[in-house]
Enzyme design. Structure first.
Site, PDB file in Angstrom:
ATOM      1  N   HIS A 130       0.828  -1.190   0.000  1.00 58.81           N
ATOM      2  CA  HIS A 130       0.000   0.000   0.000  1.00 58.81           C
ATOM      3  C   HIS A 130       0.873   1.254   0.000  1.00 58.81           C
ATOM      4  CE1 HIS A 130      -3.366  -2.664   1.108  1.00 58.81           C
ATOM      5  NE2 HIS A 130      -4.116  -1.700   0.611  1.00 58.81           N
ATOM      6  N   LYS A 134      -0.796   4.862   4.510  1.00 63.92           N
ATOM      7  CA  LYS A 134      -1.721   3.920   5.146  1.00 63.92           C
ATOM      8  C   LYS A 134      -1.298   3.695   6.599  1.00 63.92           C
ATOM      9  CE  LYS A 134      -4.145  -0.456   4.622  1.00 63.92           C
ATOM     10  NZ  LYS A 134      -5.438   0.239   4.892  1.00 63.92           N
TER      11      LYS A 134
END
Length: 233
Positions: A130, A134
């Protein structure tokens, strides 16, 4: 449909674009500590932060506003949210990922785990990638994938690790700039490797799924999942 956006970061702004394009009105845009009149909305979409999610969801349920939440990292309070929804005869969906493709991927993952259950010699491992902003690791999506495997295998749990143990599934979590989300599950043996993978190209897929779930939940009562929304039970 009048929508409250609880969390107005990158996902909130993407959801706003999709919702407006589908003819809906955004009546509330909430940052972390804003006071709001939630009853102005027909439905709320929560993509806030872990420390705000349960408060947001509770506020909606206490005011008879259907709510869907894609915030991860707050699930220690999930049973309380379910109990409150039942008590108030409200409507609630939590999903670790609202992408339509990911929810199909969840089902493929479970089916593969069932098929591999009796086949010896394969080691299970997972990786999720990600963007660097995040907040949680592993991702909620990776945890859902791991839970789907655990339900259909001899594994007992998951752990952040490089190598799968006898009891636990290893999840490697990577953070790289500007990656919306990539999830891979491997079954590796001495002779071959089976791999299933989902790669998100943008946040639009997550936003579209969230808006579709919001459209679906209005005028319903109960605790639901994306399986209900997609009719894939």
């Amino acid at each position: 449909m009048k929508i409250a956006l609880l969390g107005y970061g990158r996902m909130g702004k993407e959801i706003e674009k999709i919702a407006i394009s589908r003819g809906h009105e955004i009546v509330i845009r909430k940052d972390v500590d804003d006071d709001i009149e939630i009853s102005l909305a027909d439905v709320a979409i929560d993509f806030s932060v872990p420390t705000s999610a349960f408060k947001n969801i509770s506020n909606c349920l206490n005011n008879n506003v259907p709510v869907i939440s894609g915030t991860t990292g707050w699930l220690d309070n999930y049973k309380e949210a379910v109990a409150l929804c039942t008590e108030k005869k409200g409507a609630f969906i939590y999903a670790s990922n609202f992408s339509l493709g990911v929810n199909i991927f969840f089902e493929l993952n479970k089916q593969l785990a069932k098929m591999m259950q009796t086949i010896e010699g394969y080691t299970i491992s997972m990786e999720e990638i990600h963007h660097t902003l995040k907040l949680d690791a592993p991702s909620g999506t990776a945890i859902t994938l791991a839970e789907g495997i655990i339900e259909n295998s001899s594994k007992n749990n998951w752990e952040l690790a490089e190598k799968t143990s006898e009891e636990n599934i290893a999840i490697v979590a990577k953070r790289i700039p500007d990656v919306p989300g990539t999830h891979t599950v491997w079954y590796a043996s001495e002779v071959d490797t089976i791999e299933i993978k989902h790669t998100a190209h943008s946040r639009k897929g997550f936003a579209l799924g969230a808006v579709i779930a919001a459209e679906w939940i209005v005028n319903k009562t109960g605790v639901f999942s994306m399986k209900d929304v997609l009719n894939i039970r």
